[in-house]
Design an enzyme around this catalytic site. Structure first.
Site, PDB file in Angstrom:
ATOM      1  N   ASP A  59       0.755  -1.256   0.000  1.00 49.48           N
ATOM      2  CA  ASP A  59       0.000   0.000   0.000  1.00 49.48           C
ATOM      3  C   ASP A  59       0.787   1.311   0.000  1.00 49.48           C
ATOM      4  OD1 ASP A  59      -1.804  -1.998   0.173  1.00 49.48           O
ATOM      5  OD2 ASP A  59      -2.814  -1.276   1.979  1.00 49.48           O
ATOM      6  N   GLU A  97      -0.624  -9.244  11.973  1.00 54.23           N
ATOM      7  CA  GLU A  97      -0.564  -8.808  10.570  1.00 54.23           C
ATOM      8  C   GLU A  97       0.876  -8.554  10.118  1.00 54.23           C
ATOM      9  OE1 GLU A  97      -2.772  -5.216   9.853  1.00 54.23           O
ATOM     10  OE2 GLU A  97      -2.863  -5.570   7.696  1.00 54.23           O
TER      11      GLU A  97
HETATM   12  C1  6A9 Z   1      -9.810  -1.548   4.643  1.00 55.77           C
HETATM   13  C2  6A9 Z   1     -10.940  -1.538   6.796  1.00 55.77           C
HETATM   14  C3  6A9 Z   1     -12.918  -2.735   9.613  1.00 55.77           C
HETATM   15  C4  6A9 Z   1      -3.603  -4.544   3.588  1.00 55.77           C
HETATM   16  O1  6A9 Z   1      -4.625  -8.576   4.082  1.00 55.77           O
HETATM   17  C5  6A9 Z   1      -5.429  -7.812   3.288  1.00 55.77           C
HETATM   18  C6  6A9 Z   1      -4.713  -6.570   2.797  1.00 55.77           C
HETATM   19  C7  6A9 Z   1      -3.453  -6.940   2.016  1.00 55.77           C
HETATM   20  O2  6A9 Z   1      -3.815  -7.551   0.828  1.00 55.77           O
HETATM   21  C8  6A9 Z   1      -2.600  -5.749   1.690  1.00 55.77           C
HETATM   22  O3  6A9 Z   1      -1.395  -6.161   1.119  1.00 55.77           O
HETATM   23  N1  6A9 Z   1      -4.408  -5.681   3.944  1.00 55.77           N
HETATM   24  C9  6A9 Z   1      -2.302  -4.937   2.936  1.00 55.77           C
HETATM   25  O4  6A9 Z   1      -1.534  -3.820   2.616  1.00 55.77           O
HETATM   26  C10 6A9 Z   1      -5.635  -5.241   4.649  1.00 55.77           C
HETATM   27  C11 6A9 Z   1      -6.541  -4.492   3.705  1.00 55.77           C
HETATM   28  C12 6A9 Z   1      -7.645  -3.731   4.266  1.00 55.77           C
HETATM   29  C13 6A9 Z   1      -8.269  -2.837   3.213  1.00 55.77           C
HETATM   30  C14 6A9 Z   1      -9.656  -2.462   3.475  1.00 55.77           C
HETATM   31  C15 6A9 Z   1     -11.019  -1.872   5.365  1.00 55.77           C
HETATM   32  C16 6A9 Z   1     -11.751  -2.508   7.590  1.00 55.77           C
HETATM   33  O5  6A9 Z   1     -12.211  -1.887   8.743  1.00 55.77           O
END
Ligand code: 6A9
Length: 832
Positions: free
Chosen positions: A604, A801
């Protein structure tokens, strides 16, 4: 042909070359390779496929029925405000599967500190029928010196619009001598997709002395059946809360003094079953220790009392299942042969179990952009389809700064038709839904444990690839899933991609497939035939498996091709406007950036240039390379030699351009490229994970001096190396630890895993100038990662995470089983 491919794969994967060729025995048959995809021997219909809640069982069928657990503390009047149902970080609950085999057996511990309760939820699917299942829920006080009272509900929601109400019957008994009460409720009915079924819920609890039950069951159990609109049936928590508050209100209106009432009495819901109810809650008031058993079976209710009280033999069966799990785990990962601590072995076992416990079945509409706002630097997206080559316009800095994530605007998105997805989830609490690039990593692991289960998940994803080859980055299906996502992230845009990691796990499947079948082939002679004899059952099974596996791969092939094509159609870069003249046209740029984010890349907030039409992203070029190489191999296997040649050609072009476009001599690193204010093409170098893609996706030959440079970068404590794993961004980069500090330093297990895997399978296996360094980095990094992830798991009870590069502490969302679970493969040194 097959032999030819096998040879080609051998050259790519030297780890195999060392492995001895032998005739397959039943024991080393990878589970499910080539087993039928028609559903008969495939993943069971039923499972704990609701990872978003603490516990629930449902079938992999849309609009049928669903079951789940809720509870709340009755030690105070506050408990009803905090009903436990969907996994919430705020609940301060520790929960994890001790065992989960992905199919038939699960065993979860839930520690609810505020309610002083330890719950254990166990699930058992009858392995012969695959249609009958039981659940056992036991409760005990967490701090045993404090008595506790709990309100607990096991519910059944019927999502079939036309289903008429269920038949509900109950019976109970209380033996005079013992201080236990037992209440049973039985439902029977019919939903279209499943046919007739019967489900019973039985609660056994210690007697509550101050309030002895008068009629056996009425004080301890109430059945509440309500009719709600079908699309609101998932709101069970709110429905229960309403019922509890209603009953409290009614008691107060009767003039009762709340301070003289026990919360258990105040919030005792009225047992009423509405006509044509579709949400049925069996509500218990319990004092620990207690036990609830649920039993489900197809067909109309037999008169047999065994159905009502299955608890006796469940306990024995669960014990057997646990022993089987342990044996299978050891057979698969052989951890006893390694030097590991007990905590590390537990971490490996629970990484696997919790990943499998995170698998879900999702159904519902998604929100797709129909008319997405396109950032000024992405306007070429439309032109690309018209094949126009316009002069790029100059875009004002303010215009670039102004691009941000916005809540969807009416008319810019649509609800799709309802879709189904069988997927794993990175985090049950915060991200309980499918994520595209996460999934490709998670299936690497699931595929080792259960090839067939993993294939079904992959097939489910690929069935969603649209005609242009696009897949949404996040799979937010239905209102229940949407309720967990802020509006600005709900709408998925068909112009925006995400790393095609599904190819990693398809490759792993292909390797398993070829490796297994390659064993029975040698040049000119069908050795299996000779060894086993053409008429033996083993031989027949091997041939059938080959055909079925081949069939599944052929069915995936078109979707794989389309996904590849989507990247080539929509994410290419512009070469000629800024005076770069590489040997061929292969170069790529992520669309959908903002000033500080490249969400499509998965990394991100990793620092990049300010968004520009002339950017070239090195990670994306490598991802496209991975796809081309995989497709080349798969095309051979599915008998498309012409395609194979074309994919191989593209792959070679990509490898050529990787050096021509992205290798920066001055920095001795692979970097992004952009265009400066003087309209010149320049490098943008932020050393970190971005610099590693050519290595981790195996685009470099093992003896390349660039491999040596990348290994130096990794091993340098002033840059990427930390005692806790490889940092996402170099410690010497000006952006290190800045801003959101999401991908600007913290240790992420997915990329660390890829490094280990590439070193182990590729770079440290082949003698040459980089081999010794590769081995050293591998050895140290593997140890550091195990210390970090297993250490934190032991200490906190969670996978996280990401991890701090300074302290090794788990950070951000938890439990986040997702890529942390890859530690199981690292511990076992199995890199599919
Ligand atoms: C936000 C907020 C309750 C971010 O593991 C999933 C992803 C990865 O694919 C990505 O590489 N995470 C990483 O940078 C989390 C993504 C969350 C995005 C949506 C929603 C929820 O609030």
């Amino acid at each position: 042909r097959v032999f030819h491919v096998a040879l080609w794969l051998l050259t790519l994967s030297p780890a195999w070359a060392a492995s001895e060729s032998q005739i397959p025995s039943d024991a080393d048959e990878p589970q499910g390779v080539g087993t039928p995809a028609d559903g008969s021997q495939s993943t069971p219909l039923w499972g704990t496929f609701r990872p978003n809640i603490y516990f629930g069982v449902r079938p992999r069928l849309p609009q049928s029925l669903s079951t789940g657990l809720m509870w709340y503390s009755l030690s105070s009047f506050e408990g009803v405000k905090h009903i436990r149902h969907d996994c919430e970080m705020n609940d301060q609950i520790d929960y994890h599967y001790q065992y989960h085999d992905g199919r038939e057996f699960a065993d979860q511990i839930i520690r609810d500190k505020a309610s002083n309760l330890v719950l254990r939820t166990q699930f058992l699917l009858d392995s012969s029928s695959q249609e009958t299942w039981s659940v056992r829920i036991t409760g005990e006080p967490l701090r045993s010196n404090q008595p506790i009272k709990i309100g607990l509900v096991y519910y059944l929601t019927v999502e079939d619009q036309d289903a008429s109400g269920l038949k509900v019957s109950s019976d109970g008994d209380q033996s005079e001598s013992s201080a236990t009460v037992r209440d049973s409720v039985r439902f029977s009915g019919r939903v279209e997709k499943l046919g007739d079924f019967t489900m019973s819920v039985t609660g056994t609890s210690t007697n509550q002395e101050e309030e002895p039950p008068t009629t056996g069951n009425s004080d301890h159990v109430q059945v509440i059946g309500v009719r709600v609109p079908t699309d609101e049936a998932w709101k069970t928590k709110a429905i229960l809360q309403g019922k509890l508050e209603e009953s409290g209100q009614a008691r107060l209106e009767q003039g009762e003094d709340p301070f003289k009432l026990d919360p258990a009495a105040l919030f005792r819901p009225t047992a009423v079953v509405q006509e044509k109810a579709n949400v049925y809650m069996v509500h218990y008031t319990l004092q620990a220790p207690f036990e609830i058993t649920v039993h489900f079976q197809p067909g109309t209710a037999p008169s047999d009392r065994k159905l009502i009280h299955p608890a006796e033999d469940i306990v024995t069966q669960l014990d057997t299942a646990k022993e089987e799990f342990k044996d299978r785990f050891e057979q698969t990962f052989a951890l006893q042969t390694k030097s590991l601590t007990t905590a590390e072995i537990t971490c490996a076992k629970e990484g696997m179990s919790n990943l499998l416990g995170g698998i879900g079945y999702f159904y519902g509409t998604q929100l797709f952009a129909t008319n997405p706002p396109v950032a000024p630097y992405d306007r070429d997206l439309q032109q690309m389809f018209d094949d126009e080559d316009e002069d790029p316009e100059v875009i004002a800095e303010e215009e670039i700064q102004a691009v941000e994530f916005k809540a969807p605007v009416e008319g810019e998105y649509k609800h799709t038709e309802p879709m189904a997805l069988f997927a794993s989830t990175p985090s049950r609490s915060f991200f309980p839904r499918g994520f595209l690039w996460d999934e490709g990593f998670l299936q690497l692991m699931i595929g080792v444990w259960d090839n067939n289960l993993s294939l079904e998940i992959l097939e489910s994803w690929f069935s969603q690839v649209d005609e242009d080859g696009w897949l949404p980055r996040e799979q937010i299906l239905g209102d229940e899933a949407r309720s967990k996502v802020p509006p600005e992230f709900q709408v998925q845009q068909p112009t925006i991609g995400n790393p095609p990691t599904l190819f990693l796990s398809v490759n792993a499947f292909v390797e398993r497939f070829v490796k297994y079948h390659q064993k029975d082939r040698s040049p000119g002679v069908h050795s299996l035939n000779i060894a086993l004899g053409p008429d033996t059952a083993k031989y027949q099974t091997a041939i059938t498996n080959w055909q079925l596996g081949h069939h599944r791969l052929s069915k995936l092939y078109p979707a794989l091709q389309r996904q590849f094509q989507w990247f080539r159609d929509t994410q290419t870069c512009e070469l000629h406007n800024w005076g770069r003249n590489p040997p061929n046209g292969e170069c790529y740029r992520w669309r959908g950036r903002t000033m500080n984010h490249t969400l499509p890349s998965g990394l991100d907030d990793y620092p990049r240039a300010s968004p520009h039409r002339g950017e070239m992203h090195v990670d994306l070029l490598c991802w496209v390379g991975l796809m081309a190489r995989s497709l080349g191999q798969i095309a051979e296997l599915v008998d498309q030699p012409t395609d194979a040649l074309e994919y191989q050609r593209i792959y070679e072009d990509i490898v050529e351009n990787l050096d021509a476009l992205h290798w920066n001599e001055a920095e001795q690193a692979y970097c992004d490229v952009t265009v400066n204010d003087d309209e010149e093409s320049v490098f943008v170098c932020h050393k970190g994970y971005l610099s590693l893609f050519p290595l981790v996706l195996n685009l470099l030959p093992p003896d390349s001096p660039k491999v040596g440079k990348i290994l130096d970068l990794i091993h340098d404590p002033d840059q990427l190396w930390s005692r806790h794993g490889i940092r996402s961004l170099s410690k010497s980069d000006p952006y290190y630890g800045q801003g959101e500090n999401y991908w600007r330093g913290p240790v992420w297990i997915n990329i660390n895993y890829l490094v280990l895997s590439a070193l182990y399978k590729h770079y440290m296996m082949i003698p040459g100038p980089n081999q010794a360094k590769a081995m050293e980095v591998y050895k140290d990094l593997r140890r550091n990662l195990i210390n970090t992830v297993a250490g934190q798991y032991e200490k906190t009870g969670f996978f996280w995470e990401q991890y701090s590069p300074e302290t090794g502490k788990g950070q951000r969302v938890h439990p986040f089983t997702g890529w942390s679970a890859l530690i199981t493969l690292v511990i076992a040194e199995k890199y599919p």
